[in-house]
Design a protein around this motif. Sequence first.
Motif, PDB file in Angstrom:
ATOM      1  N   LEU A  90     -25.275 -86.147   6.279  1.00  0.00           N
ATOM      2  CA  LEU A  90     -23.910 -86.113   6.213  1.00  0.00           C
ATOM      3  C   LEU A  90     -23.409 -85.055   7.172  1.00  0.00           C
ATOM      4  O   LEU A  90     -23.958 -83.658   7.023  1.00  0.00           O
ATOM      5  CB  LEU A  90     -23.289 -85.710   4.740  1.00  0.00           C
ATOM      6  N   VAL A  91     -22.845 -85.330   8.393  1.00  0.00           N
ATOM      7  CA  VAL A  91     -22.157 -84.211   9.124  1.00  0.00           C
ATOM      8  C   VAL A  91     -20.855 -84.577   9.640  1.00  0.00           C
ATOM      9  O   VAL A  91     -20.280 -85.675   9.393  1.00  0.00           O
ATOM     10  CB  VAL A  91     -23.160 -84.369  10.593  1.00  0.00           C
ATOM     11  N   HIS A  92     -20.131 -83.369   9.614  1.00  0.00           N
ATOM     12  CA  HIS A  92     -18.643 -83.698   9.728  1.00  0.00           C
ATOM     13  C   HIS A  92     -18.254 -82.488  10.542  1.00  0.00           C
ATOM     14  O   HIS A  92     -18.723 -81.380  10.783  1.00  0.00           O
ATOM     15  CB  HIS A  92     -17.842 -83.686   8.506  1.00  0.00           C
ATOM     16  N   ASP A  93     -16.830 -82.491  11.229  1.00  0.00           N
ATOM     17  CA  ASP A  93     -16.177 -81.524  11.724  1.00  0.00           C
ATOM     18  C   ASP A  93     -14.994 -81.117  11.194  1.00  0.00           C
ATOM     19  O   ASP A  93     -13.936 -80.523  11.847  1.00  0.00           O
ATOM     20  CB  ASP A  93     -16.019 -81.701  13.271  1.00  0.00           C
ATOM     21  N   TRP A  94     -14.836 -81.329   9.950  1.00  0.00           N
ATOM     22  CA  TRP A  94     -13.574 -80.932   9.021  1.00  0.00           C
ATOM     23  C   TRP A  94     -13.616 -79.711   8.823  1.00  0.00           C
ATOM     24  O   TRP A  94     -14.716 -79.034   8.641  1.00  0.00           O
ATOM     25  CB  TRP A  94     -13.680 -81.936   7.773  1.00  0.00           C
ATOM     26  N   VAL A  95     -12.391 -78.887   8.683  1.00  0.00           N
ATOM     27  CA  VAL A  95     -12.222 -77.458   8.573  1.00  0.00           C
ATOM     28  C   VAL A  95     -11.578 -77.562   7.157  1.00  0.00           C
ATOM     29  O   VAL A  95     -10.186 -78.078   7.147  1.00  0.00           O
ATOM     30  CB  VAL A  95     -11.492 -76.636   9.557  1.00  0.00           C
ATOM     31  N   SER A  96     -11.825 -77.009   6.223  1.00  0.00           N
ATOM     32  CA  SER A  96     -11.104 -76.853   4.945  1.00  0.00           C
ATOM     33  C   SER A  96     -11.181 -75.381   4.242  1.00  0.00           C
ATOM     34  O   SER A  96     -12.309 -74.819   4.547  1.00  0.00           O
ATOM     35  CB  SER A  96     -11.586 -77.898   3.917  1.00  0.00           C
ATOM     36  N   LYS A  97     -10.385 -75.127   3.438  1.00  0.00           N
ATOM     37  CA  LYS A  97     -10.503 -73.787   2.781  1.00  0.00           C
ATOM     38  C   LYS A  97      -9.585 -73.898   1.693  1.00  0.00           C
ATOM     39  O   LYS A  97      -8.228 -74.373   1.361  1.00  0.00           O
ATOM     40  CB  LYS A  97      -9.720 -72.745   3.630  1.00  0.00           C
ATOM     41  N   GLN A  98     -10.073 -73.414   0.258  1.00  0.00           N
ATOM     42  CA  GLN A  98      -9.547 -73.588  -0.667  1.00  0.00           C
ATOM     43  C   GLN A  98      -8.152 -72.629  -0.737  1.00  0.00           C
ATOM     44  O   GLN A  98      -8.382 -71.456  -0.050  1.00  0.00           O
ATOM     45  CB  GLN A  98     -10.253 -73.209  -1.938  1.00  0.00           C
ATOM     46  N   THR A  99      -7.102 -73.217  -1.475  1.00  0.00           N
ATOM     47  CA  THR A  99      -5.782 -72.301  -1.164  1.00  0.00           C
ATOM     48  C   THR A  99      -5.467 -71.839  -2.640  1.00  0.00           C
ATOM     49  O   THR A  99      -5.793 -72.598  -3.641  1.00  0.00           O
ATOM     50  CB  THR A  99      -4.818 -73.236  -0.582  1.00  0.00           C
ATOM     51  N   THR A 100      -5.044 -70.673  -2.483  1.00  0.00           N
ATOM     52  CA  THR A 100      -4.698 -70.259  -3.933  1.00  0.00           C
ATOM     53  C   THR A 100      -3.044 -69.764  -3.868  1.00  0.00           C
ATOM     54  O   THR A 100      -2.631 -69.422  -2.726  1.00  0.00           O
ATOM     55  CB  THR A 100      -5.416 -69.106  -4.642  1.00  0.00           C
ATOM     56  N   ASN A 101      -2.600 -69.195  -5.134  1.00  0.00           N
ATOM     57  CA  ASN A 101      -0.991 -68.702  -5.045  1.00  0.00           C
ATOM     58  C   ASN A 101      -1.292 -67.378  -4.308  1.00  0.00           C
ATOM     59  O   ASN A 101      -0.252 -66.817  -4.074  1.00  0.00           O
ATOM     60  CB  ASN A 101      -0.591 -68.646  -6.361  1.00  0.00           C
ATOM     61  N   ASP A 102      -2.239 -66.702  -4.264  1.00  0.00           N
ATOM     62  CA  ASP A 102      -2.188 -65.330  -3.480  1.00  0.00           C
ATOM     63  C   ASP A 102      -2.351 -65.291  -2.057  1.00  0.00           C
ATOM     64  O   ASP A 102      -2.377 -64.339  -1.458  1.00  0.00           O
ATOM     65  CB  ASP A 102      -3.580 -64.719  -4.199  1.00  0.00           C
ATOM     66  N   GLY A 103      -2.546 -66.768  -1.367  1.00  0.00           N
ATOM     67  CA  GLY A 103      -2.763 -66.976  -0.209  1.00  0.00           C
ATOM     68  C   GLY A 103      -1.348 -66.623   0.758  1.00  0.00           C
ATOM     69  O   GLY A 103      -0.373 -66.400   0.090  1.00  0.00           O
ATOM     70  N   PRO A 104      -1.426 -66.706   1.988  1.00  0.00           N
ATOM     71  CA  PRO A 104      -0.305 -66.549   2.838  1.00  0.00           C
ATOM     72  C   PRO A 104       0.555 -67.896   2.607  1.00  0.00           C
ATOM     73  O   PRO A 104       0.259 -68.832   2.092  1.00  0.00           O
ATOM     74  CB  PRO A 104      -0.766 -66.829   4.423  1.00  0.00           C
ATOM     75  N   GLN A 105       2.084 -67.590   2.531  1.00  0.00           N
ATOM     76  CA  GLN A 105       3.185 -68.584   2.011  1.00  0.00           C
ATOM     77  C   GLN A 105       4.043 -68.885   3.341  1.00  0.00           C
ATOM     78  O   GLN A 105       3.934 -68.214   4.312  1.00  0.00           O
ATOM     79  CB  GLN A 105       3.940 -67.916   0.987  1.00  0.00           C
ATOM     80  N   GLY A 106       4.697 -69.965   3.192  1.00  0.00           N
ATOM     81  CA  GLY A 106       5.719 -69.902   3.935  1.00  0.00           C
ATOM     82  C   GLY A 106       5.185 -70.506   5.495  1.00  0.00           C
ATOM     83  O   GLY A 106       4.360 -71.292   5.535  1.00  0.00           O
ATOM     84  N   LEU A 107       5.844 -69.916   6.680  1.00  0.00           N
ATOM     85  CA  LEU A 107       5.551 -70.567   8.017  1.00  0.00           C
ATOM     86  C   LEU A 107       4.008 -70.088   8.186  1.00  0.00           C
ATOM     87  O   LEU A 107       3.222 -71.038   8.962  1.00  0.00           O
ATOM     88  CB  LEU A 107       6.423 -69.770   8.881  1.00  0.00           C
ATOM     89  N   THR A 108       3.567 -69.004   7.710  1.00  0.00           N
ATOM     90  CA  THR A 108       2.093 -68.701   8.034  1.00  0.00           C
ATOM     91  C   THR A 108       1.063 -69.825   7.350  1.00  0.00           C
ATOM     92  O   THR A 108       0.138 -70.229   8.109  1.00  0.00           O
ATOM     93  CB  THR A 108       1.570 -67.463   7.271  1.00  0.00           C
ATOM     94  N   GLN A 109       1.354 -70.235   6.209  1.00  0.00           N
ATOM     95  CA  GLN A 109       0.632 -71.113   5.567  1.00  0.00           C
ATOM     96  C   GLN A 109       0.656 -72.552   6.234  1.00  0.00           C
ATOM     97  O   GLN A 109      -0.213 -73.325   6.615  1.00  0.00           O
ATOM     98  CB  GLN A 109       1.102 -71.337   4.191  1.00  0.00           C
ATOM     99  N   PHE A 110       1.992 -72.969   6.793  1.00  0.00           N
ATOM    100  CA  PHE A 110       2.249 -74.038   7.464  1.00  0.00           C
ATOM    101  C   PHE A 110       1.260 -74.060   8.824  1.00  0.00           C
ATOM    102  O   PHE A 110       0.791 -75.074   9.365  1.00  0.00           O
ATOM    103  CB  PHE A 110       3.785 -74.255   7.690  1.00  0.00           C
TER     104      PHE A 110
END
Length: 211
Positions: A90-110
Amino acid sequence: MPILADAHEPVEADEDSSLPEEVISCLKSSRFLQLGTSYRDYPHVSLMNYTYIPKGDATPYEEGAVIVMTSERQTKKFFNISANSRVSILVHDWVSKQTTNDGPQGLTQFLLSMNQAELSSISATLNGRARIVDDEAEEKFFKEKHLASNPADARLFIDAENVAVIVVKVSSARVADLDNNVVRWRKPGSESTPQLSSVGANGTSYANGTI
């Protein structure tokens, strides 16, 4: 925008001797892959650094394109490949990151989400045969190419004592993009892999066809 064919049903790619361009691009740009091996129905998955060597660049040892990896001999994957040469990658170029409520919000998250989406494209499952190199000159040849394409911190896994070189020739592929468009490819004359086709009245699954 779909990267593969604009359809949700699988599309058969041309069965030429080269992998789809999307897969080649992914193999050239990614650093790691997941290697699946098995022995007597016991599967095993390993995270591996690797080197993709295009057709013509592995002569005189291989005519076509190959994927090169290394492994210590006292490992489960080495034992599995010694007993069963069939492997899945399995090989891929997907970029993913788990998000939590403590992460950046609003425009930054967008903006972060937009950036990750742009970097994401395909996931490819490859099937083929692996072989363990037992010739000293060939082992040196592939190790040098593997070292040249990986960062310095990977040398520990490539050029250490008791490390074997593994060469994989891909025979088929299943490629999916973010819109769930699927392309299936198989090298002419290669063995096919089972594909779920129907389920009987008692719930039994019947497999046939190619990947």
